[in-house]
Scaffold this motif. Structure first.
Motif, mmCIF file in Angstrom:
data_model
loop_
_atom_site.group_PDB
_atom_site.id
_atom_site.type_symbol
_atom_site.label_atom_id
_atom_site.label_comp_id
_atom_site.label_asym_id
_atom_site.label_seq_id
_atom_site.Cartn_x
_atom_site.Cartn_y
_atom_site.Cartn_z
ATOM 1 N N LEU A 1 113.788 51.931 -2.144
ATOM 2 C CA LEU A 1 114.208 51.240 -3.351
ATOM 3 C C LEU A 1 114.921 52.220 -4.270
ATOM 4 O O LEU A 1 114.824 53.429 -4.114
ATOM 5 N N ILE B 1 103.336 48.601 -0.166
ATOM 6 C CA ILE B 1 103.099 50.043 -0.140
ATOM 7 C C ILE B 1 101.623 50.299 0.161
ATOM 8 O O ILE B 1 100.789 49.401 0.018
ATOM 9 N N ASP C 1 102.712 56.652 -11.651
ATOM 10 C CA ASP C 1 103.202 55.293 -11.895
ATOM 11 C C ASP C 1 102.048 54.312 -12.048
ATOM 12 O O ASP C 1 102.058 53.428 -12.886
ATOM 13 N N TYR C 2 101.084 54.494 -11.173
ATOM 14 C CA TYR C 2 99.968 53.543 -11.127
ATOM 15 C C TYR C 2 98.658 54.298 -11.277
ATOM 16 O O TYR C 2 98.565 55.474 -10.909
ATOM 17 N N ILE D 1 104.054 45.648 -4.716
ATOM 18 C CA ILE D 1 104.384 46.017 -6.091
ATOM 19 C C ILE D 1 105.617 45.248 -6.519
ATOM 20 O O ILE D 1 106.479 44.909 -5.723
ATOM 21 N N LEU E 1 109.762 55.506 0.678
ATOM 22 C CA LEU E 1 108.307 55.596 0.793
ATOM 23 C C LEU E 1 107.932 55.269 2.218
ATOM 24 O O LEU E 1 108.383 54.274 2.779
ATOM 25 N N ASN F 1 107.730 44.196 -10.620
ATOM 26 C CA ASN F 1 107.708 44.438 -12.053
ATOM 27 C C ASN F 1 106.719 43.482 -12.711
ATOM 28 O O ASN F 1 106.931 42.276 -12.745
ATOM 29 N N GLN G 1 114.497 55.945 -3.494
ATOM 30 C CA GLN G 1 113.160 56.363 -3.110
ATOM 31 C C GLN G 1 112.826 55.861 -1.723
ATOM 32 O O GLN G 1 112.968 54.675 -1.432
#
Lengths: 317, 709
Positions: free
Chosen positions: B379, B476, B530-531, B462, B389, B464, B387
């Motif tokens: 993404l 993820i 981030d999380y 995930i 992942l 927004n 990115q």
């Protein structure tokens, strides 16, 4: 006849439903909030404060329908523990006229912020209420460059990394290097200043792009940094090539440390999507330290170590 | 098995009449009643929609007896419709939050244009859907990615067509659906909220069968062919035919095409109740907008599995599943503000489950599962940085389960264990997930039930969290450094029958999210995660009422629930937190082959975040804000407290009129449907910048036609 058995059910449903068409508003009742931008800068004796009101979210500034919501009735005070500083009206030239046509109205205070001192900003508006915010200018950074003299020897630039020790007292910092020189054009020595890249990033096509110093996280700690002088050599070469037809004198190299206090650091990061190349989040949150309002009241310091280059520095003519 | 098609009937009830003793068949239609003394017994088998059958059986000491039942389907006009999850079997007597849904149940719910199993699930208590145009659902306060979707043991990661308008599971391929809404038993793992376990049906064994149907969205063809006495195959394909209906639903031009193809090859041995199934599901969706400012989407599933089951020894029934499942999706932004993104999950694994039939109808289950899992995503973030992942790993789980019966009390106790948690993650006791349920017959057929279970989840989606709708979810692994998601379920319930014809049940539940993955609200820059791990809780009460007679069937389900999530010191309601939810369903036989169905759905408003203002946000274009005073700034919408506002109540009435007919050996079904009969304007979402409101489905008539041979 069988259908009659269903009648009560449908009557019930119809009674419950007919006429139900609730309205809903994606916007909460609009209550204007005072929006303040003020960044104290230790390297200048004039501090700018901009105070506005938020506007109705149904208005679209891109469409030119949002008013320029200057707080005309605002009383703004900037103070520290001992002194309240007077602010006067000023107008700032607006370069981007796409959404708003006029220049920017702002307030300015004649003040050089003191290192380590806290300041409070208060905006009182008869129509929008009162907001306050406090910021603390970071104490002076302590900068030590043991081998600063090596800047006088350009022959060593290709193999030398300049060690720089910085004791910071702020959440964020930027370490910059600037090259200052003068060029004789039409009989007048004109001053120039080039920022020296921190590094060059080689692209996939083989070309390289300069990468300049960025805001980094620090805190109250001793930073052990190094600056590759190869980038200074490249900057010098570029200047020589650009002004090859002129007399050019390299005057000095400036090592600049800027310290960003917490709120300015946080705000700066967040409005740029966290400035995190590795983030996988796509939300765009906001940040403010203005109690009851929006915007940011922050501060940064500027400290410099200047190394005067010798008169016979390479290429000086 | 079905006396005509010879298809197995999962979860059928088999009962020795005197002395009374009953068991439930498993998903393969296999049953075993151990320890029956020698003698002559009347044994009955029953299944919803089929004639009950009784056989006289002679048992000799030390000899196993095989008793197969061929049950004849009841004529439609004699069938007592169960209405969603009213089944039947002892499975539900045992477990507290399980619903068994037959194919006929799925067809009860009025459809927009296409009957769909996920749509049907949504009339069950505790199930919340956030919009008309998605069949994605939330179970008892759980997020959409917390539902484990299984088709014959294959995990399906993208089970939706058309942005979620309906599922990839054609109704005609489904024999039975088990929905565990909470506190589900050992053997299921990896998700926090629920399990939807689809069992595909076998091809008929008596003759070739063909079925074709069409509606406004798609056409389909099903063929079932007996290849030999032991071998048969079922092939089902469905493909989109028109995007006009989508345009009507979604109010925008989105040329969407899709297909799904399911095959199932079944081999049955003559002895030892051995059967082997080879099944595959392939789906593909492409959404290409003609508008360059709208992104394109595409996603596909590829799942293949082999299941083999056999009675290995006198009381040992073994089932082995070997499976592979892949999900891929991508978003292409074109000229829109969206960013390019891809996501994929690849999984291959094996599951072995052994069932030992003990004395006194005790059942012992022991099982093991190993998964090779690869989760990848690419993404572009707000920085414009790409990115990548990627995570690979081997996951294993094992379980042990004992189901026992003591007079009025039935218990189901076991443990599900995350082997990777023990062996590689050092999580020790946290990797053990105890689960139990008990069911006690209070009086007559009234049963009090109690259940507890612990569950964990290591992969999640995930998106927004501030978006009003999400059309692209990225899978993820739980980010490094965070604990896997974990929840405890507590459920208590009472169900039984009133006046013989009214079934009722009430359950209260409490779900504690000990660990979930949520936004780090304190994230400022690169050094911040981030999380982070947050917590949450969900609790509520569900009640349902069913009435059945020959002519009329009524169903009502009401749920009162609360869901809150906590991150740091901040507490908020997730987007799917619905306080009140009511579903009413009525089916009425107007004539022998004509029935009318009406469904009314009511839900209190879902949370959303209101915009409270806007301002020109300075970005300090140069890093050094010496000259910030000259910036105009960028318009930025200021949001209020997260999900603090509520949309208006949702409700709508759907009706369907079905006519069944036959000619020249074929059967036909004609359906006339009206969605949102009184054209309720249920808001779907708002464009925060413009304030434009988009409503959900308007008044929408449609028709379906099915012809089968």
């Amino acid at each position: 006849m069988k259908l009659l058995k269903l009648t009560p059910l449908f009557v019930l449903v119809v009674i419950l439903l007919v006429g139900c068409d609730d309205s809903v508003n994606p916007y909460a009742p609009f209550e204007p909030r005072i929006t303040v931008f003020a960044i104290l800068n230790t390297s200048t004796a004039t501090q700018v404060v901009r105070a506005y009101s938020s506007f109705d979210p149904t208005l679209d500034p891109n469409g030119g329908t949002a008013p320029d919501t200057l707080l005309n009735d605002a009383v703004i005070t900037l103070s520290d523990q001992n002194t309240s500083y007077a602010l006067r009206d000023t107008t700032i030239f607006r370069s981007d006229l796409s959404n708003y046509k006029g220049d920017i109205a702002a307030k300015v205070a004649s003040l050089t912020p003191a290192f380590g001192r806290s300041y409070t900003l208060t905006v009182q508006s008869g129509s929008k209420g009162t907001v306050t915010s406090t910021t603390t200018v970071p104490p002076r950074a302590i900068i030590s460059i043991p081998f600063l003299f090596s800047l006088s020897n350009p022959l060593a630039y290709d193999v030398t990394n300049l060690g720089i020790y910085v004791q910071t007292f702020s959440k964020g910092y930027v370490l910059r290097m600037l090259l200052e020189y003068e060029v004789l054009i039409n009989g007048i020595w004109l001053p120039y200043q080039d920022e020296v890249p921190k590094s060059f990033v080689v692209q996939s096509d083989g070309t390289s792009l300069p990468s300049y110093a960025a805001l980094d996280l620090s805190g109250e700690k001793l930073l052990v940094l190094s600056w590759p002088l190869k980038t200074l050599a490249t900057t010098i070469t570029a200047a020589v090539q650009q002004y090859n037809a002129y007399h050019l004198t390299f005057k000095r190299v400036v090592i600049e440390v800027r310290q960003y206090e917490e709120h300015l650091y946080n705000y700066y990061q967040i409005v740029r999507g966290f400035r995190d190349a590795r983030t996988i989040r796509t939300d765009a949150p906001d940040y403010t330290n203005v109690e009851g309002g929006l915007g940011v009241f922050g501060a940064f310091t500027v400290e410099r170590v200047v190394f005067d280059l010798p008169p016979d520095f390479i290429s000086n003519k | 098995m079905d006396s005509t098609t010879k298809a197995r009937l999962p979860f059928a009830t088999v009962q020795i009449l005197e002395p009374s003793r009953g068991v439930s068949a498993n998903v393969d239609g296999f049953y075993l009643i151990p320890g029956v003394p020698s003698g002559i017994y009347d044994v009955a088998a029953s299944y919803v929609g089929y004639e009950r059958k009784i056989k006289r059986v002679t048992i000799q000491a030390g000899k196993a007896v095989t008793v197969d039942f061929d049950l004849a389907q009841q004529p439609l006009e004699q069938q007592e419709v169960t209405i969603i999850g009213n089944a039947l079997s002892k499975v539900q007597q045992q477990n507290v939050s399980v619903h068994l849904i037959q194919q006929s149940d799925i067809r009860l719910v009025p459809v927009a244009v296409q009957e769909d199993v996920f749509r049907s699930l949504q009339i069950l208590p505790g199930i919340v859907s956030t919009s008309d145009v998605t069949s994605q659902f939330h179970v008892r306060g759980g997020a959409g990615d917390q539902n484990l979707i299984l088709l014959d043991g294959m995990r399906i990661f993208g089970p939706y067509h058309a942005l979620g308008l309906f599922s990839v599971f054609d109704t005609d391929i489904i024999q039975t659906t088990e929905l565990y809404a909470g506190a589900y038993p050992p053997g299921f793992g990896g998700r926090l909220s629920s399990v939807v376990n689809f069992s595909a049906r076998d091809a008929r064994r008596d003759r070739v069968g063909v079925k074709a149907s069409a509606n406004l969205l798609s056409s389909k063809l099903l063929a079932e062919v007996p290849l030999s006495d032991n071998l048969r195959v079922l092939v089902n394909g469905r493909s989109s035919i028109s995007s006009d209906a989508y345009r009507k639903f979604l109010k925008t031009d989105i040329p969407l095409s899709f297909y799904d193809a399911f095959t199932r090859l079944t081999w049955e041995g003559d002895e030892s109740h051995t059967r082997v199934n080879l099944q595959s599901l392939f789906t593909d969706d492409v959404l290409k907008s003609s508008n360059p400012d709208e992104p394109d989407y595409g996603w596909k599933n590829k799942a293949v599995g082999v299941s083999a089951s056999s009675l290995l020894q006198d009381r040992l029934f073994m089932k082995v599943d070997v499976f592979s499942s892949t999900y891929e999706a991508q978003r292409t932004p074109k000229l829109s503000t969206a960013t390019p993104a891809t996501t994929s999950v690849e999984e291959a694994g094996m599951r072995i489950n052994a069932t030992v039939y003990g004395e006194s109808d005790n059942l012992y289950n022991i099982g093991f599962e190993m998964l090779f899992l690869t989760v990848e995503a690419q993404l572009v973030n707000l920085e414009g940085a790409s990115q990548q992942l990627s995570s690979h790993g081997v996951e294993g789980s094992a379980w042990f389960r004992v189901q026992s019966s003591w007079d009025e009390l039935k218990t189901d106790i076991g443990v599900h264990t995350d082997l990777a948690g023990i062996l590689t993650e050092g999580r020790g006791l946290e990797s053990f997930e105890p689960r139990f349920s008990l069911s006690y017959a209070v009086v007559s057929d009234w049963r009090f039930k109690l259940a507890y279970g612990r569950f964990s989840q290591k992969i999640l989606t995930i998106n927004n969290e501030d978006d009003l709708i999400s059309v692209f979810d990225t899978w993820i692994h739980v980010p490094e450094g965070l604990k896997p998601e974990q929840a405890d379920h507590y459920v208590a319930g009472l169900d039984g029958t009133l006046f013989e014809s009214i079934g009722t049940g009430t359950q209260v539940y409490y779900k504690s999210y000990n660990s979930i993955v949520v936004y780090n609200r304190d994230k400022v820059g690169t050094g911040d995660a981030d999380y982070i791990n947050g917590t949450g809780e969900s609790y509520g009460v569900e009640t349902l009422l069913r009435y059945g007679s020959k002519d009329i069937n009524l169903y009502g389900a009401y749920t009162l629930s609360w869901t809150t999530l906590k991150t740091g010191g901040f507490t908020y309601h997730p987007r799917y937190d619905r306080r009140h939810s009511l579903n009413l369903l009525a089916r009425y036989s107007l004539a022998e082959n004509v029935h009318l169905t009406a469904r009314w759905e009511f839900g209190s408003g879902l949370p959303f975040t209101q915009a409270i203002g806007a301002y020109n946000r300075l970005e300090f274009g140069s890093l050094y804000p010496d000259d910030y005073g000259a910036e105009t700034g960028v318009p930025y919408t200021v949001l209020g407290d997260k999900n603090a506002a509520r949309l208006p109540t949702y409700h709508r009435l759907d009706v369907s009129l079905g006519y069944r007919f036959g000619f020249f050996g074929t059967e036909g079904n004609l359906g006339l449907h009206v969605i949102n009969l009184y054209d309720r304007k249920n808001p779907f979402y708002f464009d925060r910048r413009t304030g434009r409101r988009v409503d959900m489905l308007p008044f929408f008539p449609s028709a379906t036609l099915q012809i089968s041979y």
